[in-house]
Every structure is written in C-alpha cells, then in structure tokens.
Design a protein around this motif. Structure first.
Motif, PDB file in Angstrom:
ATOM      1  N   VAL A  49     -51.426 130.606   1.805  1.00 16.60           N
ATOM      2  CA  VAL A  49     -52.398 131.477   2.444  1.00 16.60           C
ATOM      3  C   VAL A  49     -51.775 132.867   2.461  1.00 16.60           C
ATOM      4  O   VAL A  49     -50.650 133.045   2.923  1.00 16.60           O
ATOM      5  CB  VAL A  49     -52.726 131.016   3.882  1.00 16.60           C
ATOM      6  N   ARG A  50     -52.501 133.855   1.953  1.00 12.62           N
ATOM      7  CA  ARG A  50     -52.012 135.229   1.945  1.00 12.62           C
ATOM      8  C   ARG A  50     -52.702 136.006   3.057  1.00 12.62           C
ATOM      9  O   ARG A  50     -53.916 135.913   3.214  1.00 12.62           O
ATOM     10  CB  ARG A  50     -52.281 135.877   0.593  1.00 12.62           C
ATOM     11  N   GLY A  51     -51.912 136.755   3.812  1.00  9.31           N
ATOM     12  CA  GLY A  51     -52.481 137.510   4.907  1.00  9.31           C
ATOM     13  C   GLY A  51     -51.580 138.638   5.348  1.00  9.31           C
ATOM     14  O   GLY A  51     -50.610 138.986   4.667  1.00  9.31           O
ATOM     15  N   ALA A  52     -51.935 139.188   6.494  1.00  4.97           N
ATOM     16  CA  ALA A  52     -51.187 140.313   7.047  1.00  4.97           C
ATOM     17  C   ALA A  52     -51.226 140.248   8.563  1.00  4.97           C
ATOM     18  O   ALA A  52     -52.150 139.685   9.144  1.00  4.97           O
ATOM     19  CB  ALA A  52     -51.771 141.634   6.560  1.00  4.97           C
ATOM     20  N   SER A  53     -50.205 140.823   9.180  1.00  8.80           N
ATOM     21  CA  SER A  53     -50.124 140.883  10.644  1.00  8.80           C
ATOM     22  C   SER A  53     -49.948 142.324  11.087  1.00  8.80           C
ATOM     23  O   SER A  53     -49.106 143.042  10.543  1.00  8.80           O
ATOM     24  CB  SER A  53     -48.926 140.070  11.151  1.00  8.80           C
ATOM     25  N   HIS A  54     -50.741 142.712  12.061  1.00 12.68           N
ATOM     26  CA  HIS A  54     -50.552 143.997  12.728  1.00 12.68           C
ATOM     27  C   HIS A  54     -49.820 143.699  14.026  1.00 12.68           C
ATOM     28  O   HIS A  54     -50.264 142.851  14.806  1.00 12.68           O
ATOM     29  CB  HIS A  54     -51.902 144.653  13.011  1.00 12.68           C
ATOM     30  N   VAL A  55     -48.689 144.349  14.251  1.00 11.53           N
ATOM     31  CA  VAL A  55     -47.925 144.154  15.476  1.00 11.53           C
ATOM     32  C   VAL A  55     -47.667 145.501  16.134  1.00 11.53           C
ATOM     33  O   VAL A  55     -47.477 146.507  15.457  1.00 11.53           O
ATOM     34  CB  VAL A  55     -46.587 143.406  15.237  1.00 11.53           C
ATOM     35  N   ALA A  56     -47.697 145.499  17.452  1.00  9.40           N
ATOM     36  CA  ALA A  56     -47.380 146.698  18.231  1.00  9.40           C
ATOM     37  C   ALA A  56     -46.239 146.350  19.175  1.00  9.40           C
ATOM     38  O   ALA A  56     -46.156 145.220  19.680  1.00  9.40           O
ATOM     39  CB  ALA A  56     -48.602 147.163  19.017  1.00  9.40           C
ATOM     40  N   PHE A  57     -45.355 147.325  19.394  1.00 10.07           N
ATOM     41  CA  PHE A  57     -44.157 147.115  20.203  1.00 10.07           C
ATOM     42  C   PHE A  57     -44.175 148.001  21.440  1.00 10.07           C
ATOM     43  O   PHE A  57     -44.709 149.112  21.420  1.00 10.07           O
ATOM     44  CB  PHE A  57     -42.903 147.463  19.385  1.00 10.07           C
ATOM     45  N   ASN A  58     -43.555 147.508  22.514  1.00 10.75           N
ATOM     46  CA  ASN A  58     -43.368 148.342  23.707  1.00 10.75           C
ATOM     47  C   ASN A  58     -42.061 149.134  23.573  1.00 10.75           C
ATOM     48  O   ASN A  58     -41.378 149.051  22.544  1.00 10.75           O
ATOM     49  CB  ASN A  58     -43.423 147.499  24.991  1.00 10.75           C
ATOM     50  N   GLU A  59     -41.704 149.889  24.618  1.00  7.73           N
ATOM     51  CA  GLU A  59     -40.505 150.725  24.566  1.00  7.73           C
ATOM     52  C   GLU A  59     -39.220 149.911  24.413  1.00  7.73           C
ATOM     53  O   GLU A  59     -38.213 150.410  23.919  1.00  7.73           O
ATOM     54  CB  GLU A  59     -40.387 151.608  25.821  1.00  7.73           C
ATOM     55  N   GLN A  60     -39.255 148.653  24.829  1.00  5.89           N
ATOM     56  CA  GLN A  60     -38.087 147.775  24.712  1.00  5.89           C
ATOM     57  C   GLN A  60     -37.999 147.116  23.335  1.00  5.89           C
ATOM     58  O   GLN A  60     -37.066 146.367  23.064  1.00  5.89           O
ATOM     59  CB  GLN A  60     -38.103 146.690  25.800  1.00  5.89           C
ATOM     60  N   GLY A  61     -38.975 147.374  22.469  1.00  5.20           N
ATOM     61  CA  GLY A  61     -38.973 146.793  21.138  1.00  5.20           C
ATOM     62  C   GLY A  61     -39.537 145.387  21.090  1.00  5.20           C
ATOM     63  O   GLY A  61     -39.318 144.668  20.111  1.00  5.20           O
ATOM     64  N   LEU A  62     -40.267 144.980  22.116  1.00  2.41           N
ATOM     65  CA  LEU A  62     -40.880 143.648  22.150  1.00  2.41           C
ATOM     66  C   LEU A  62     -42.333 143.737  21.686  1.00  2.41           C
ATOM     67  O   LEU A  62     -43.029 144.718  21.970  1.00  2.41           O
ATOM     68  CB  LEU A  62     -40.822 143.065  23.562  1.00  2.41           C
ATOM     69  N   VAL A  63     -42.789 142.717  20.995  1.00  2.93           N
ATOM     70  CA  VAL A  63     -44.161 142.658  20.506  1.00  2.93           C
ATOM     71  C   VAL A  63     -45.109 142.516  21.698  1.00  2.93           C
ATOM     72  O   VAL A  63     -44.937 141.630  22.534  1.00  2.93           O
ATOM     73  CB  VAL A  63     -44.356 141.473  19.533  1.00  2.93           C
ATOM     74  N   THR A  64     -46.103 143.403  21.757  1.00  4.92           N
ATOM     75  CA  THR A  64     -47.140 143.309  22.787  1.00  4.92           C
ATOM     76  C   THR A  64     -48.476 142.865  22.201  1.00  4.92           C
ATOM     77  O   THR A  64     -49.328 142.356  22.913  1.00  4.92           O
ATOM     78  CB  THR A  64     -47.341 144.653  23.513  1.00  4.92           C
ATOM     79  N   LEU A  65     -48.638 143.086  20.896  1.00  4.31           N
ATOM     80  CA  LEU A  65     -49.861 142.701  20.187  1.00  4.31           C
ATOM     81  C   LEU A  65     -49.467 142.144  18.830  1.00  4.31           C
ATOM     82  O   LEU A  65     -48.660 142.751  18.113  1.00  4.31           O
ATOM     83  CB  LEU A  65     -50.771 143.916  19.983  1.00  4.31           C
ATOM     84  N   HIS A  66     -50.025 140.987  18.479  1.00  9.10           N
ATOM     85  CA  HIS A  66     -49.819 140.379  17.163  1.00  9.10           C
ATOM     86  C   HIS A  66     -51.180 139.883  16.713  1.00  9.10           C
ATOM     87  O   HIS A  66     -51.732 138.945  17.296  1.00  9.10           O
ATOM     88  CB  HIS A  66     -48.821 139.227  17.269  1.00  9.10           C
ATOM     89  N   ARG A  67     -51.717 140.542  15.688  1.00 10.46           N
ATOM     90  CA  ARG A  67     -53.023 140.125  15.163  1.00 10.46           C
ATOM     91  C   ARG A  67     -52.889 139.806  13.686  1.00 10.46           C
ATOM     92  O   ARG A  67     -52.450 140.641  12.910  1.00 10.46           O
ATOM     93  CB  ARG A  67     -54.077 141.198  15.374  1.00 10.46           C
ATOM     94  N   ASP A  68     -53.252 138.573  13.333  1.00 14.27           N
ATOM     95  CA  ASP A  68     -53.196 138.131  11.947  1.00 14.27           C
ATOM     96  C   ASP A  68     -54.554 138.304  11.291  1.00 14.27           C
ATOM     97  O   ASP A  68     -55.585 137.960  11.874  1.00 14.27           O
ATOM     98  CB  ASP A  68     -52.799 136.653  11.853  1.00 14.27           C
ATOM     99  N   TYR A  69     -54.522 138.821  10.064  1.00 17.39           N
ATOM    100  CA  TYR A  69     -55.725 138.997   9.257  1.00 17.39           C
ATOM    101  C   TYR A  69     -55.575 138.169   7.984  1.00 17.39           C
ATOM    102  O   TYR A  69     -54.618 138.359   7.228  1.00 17.39           O
ATOM    103  CB  TYR A  69     -55.917 140.466   8.874  1.00 17.39           C
ATOM    104  N   TRP A  70     -56.493 137.228   7.795  1.00 17.35           N
ATOM    105  CA  TRP A  70     -56.561 136.476   6.550  1.00 17.35           C
ATOM    106  C   TRP A  70     -57.933 135.843   6.437  1.00 17.35           C
ATOM    107  O   TRP A  70     -58.625 135.652   7.435  1.00 17.35           O
ATOM    108  CB  TRP A  70     -55.434 135.444   6.436  1.00 17.35           C
TER     109      TRP A  70
END
Length: 144
Positions: A97-118
């Motif tokens: 399965v081929r796809g992509a993930s959009h991730v956003a990080f907080n000031e501590q470098g931790l993922v706050t948003l992970h959205r997969d598109y496929w």
C-alpha cells in the motif's frame, strides 16, 4: 527543536516498528496526539497504540518503508510503502500500500497530529477476493 532530526527519528521508528516497540510510541507522540487514516480517527496515545497493535494481529509481517520526507517548520510529510501479507486469503503474495503521512510536532518535538493519506479502494479493496472484482468494475464504469 530540530524538525529534520525529529522527522528522521520518526521515520526510523516506523521502519523498525515491531509488536514490542509499539509501547515506545510515547517517546515520539504527545499523550493527546490525534491520529486519522481511512479507517480510524482517534485521540490519545492509548488509542493510537491500539491501532498499531491491531495491525500486528490482523496482518502477517507488516512493515513500513519510508520513501521520502519533506519538512517545513514544525510539520513534515512522509511518503511510504506499507508491506504485508494477508492472514486469511492469498497469504503468499506480498501486498504493498503506497501512501503518505502528514505529521505536526509540538515545541518538545512530539507528534501532535498524524494523518495518513492513501487510497483504500485502489490500495486495499481491489486486492480483496469478492470486493476486488466489484471495485475494479466500478472503477471501469467511472472511467468510461
């Protein structure tokens, strides 16, 4: 925060993900992170861990190969291939399965948003025995 390094750490984590390492998601994800893909939309680390644990129960040899990274500010876009074998039918064919993930990080470098598109229709449903024929027919009808 060095977003490029944080993104590389995340990519390495997913490329080496195992049933045992799912419990280490807390080192990369905020406790209240949001995750969304074509089948799930959850918030909170326990729910995100549940999704990845389920993956190991439902599929044989699932693993990710990160094929690209694009970093901009406190967010990144990862392209990937998800490779696995079905447990219940066509257990010998390696699926991709081929796809992509959009991730956003907080000031501590931790993922706050992970959205997969496929594309679930093309990448999954068309590979299923009964549903696949119907999906291919619908696709053909839509394109004619």
């Amino acid at each position: 925060m060095d977003t490029r390094q944080v993104t590389q750490n995340l990519a390495t984590f997913f490329e080496t993900l195992s049933p045992q390492s799912v419990s280490q998601l807390h080192t990369l994800y905020d406790a209240l992170a949001t995750f969304k893909d074509p089948f799930n939309e959850v918030q909170g680390l326990p729910e995100i861990e549940r999704i990845f644990r389920h993956m190991y129960g439902a599929l044989d040899q699932p693993h990710f190969v990160i094929t690209g990274q694009l970093v901009d500010g406190a967010q990144a876009f990862l392209t990937w291939e998800f490779r696995f074998r079905f447990k219940r039918f066509d257990t010998t064919t390696l699926q991709t399965v081929r796809g992509a993930s959009h991730v956003a990080f907080n000031e501590q470098g931790l993922v706050t948003l992970h959205r997969d598109y496929w594309d679930a229709a093309e990448e999954l449903y068309e590979k299923l025995p009964l549903v696949g024929g119907l999906m291919r027919w619908l696709k053909k009808q839509a394109n004619s």
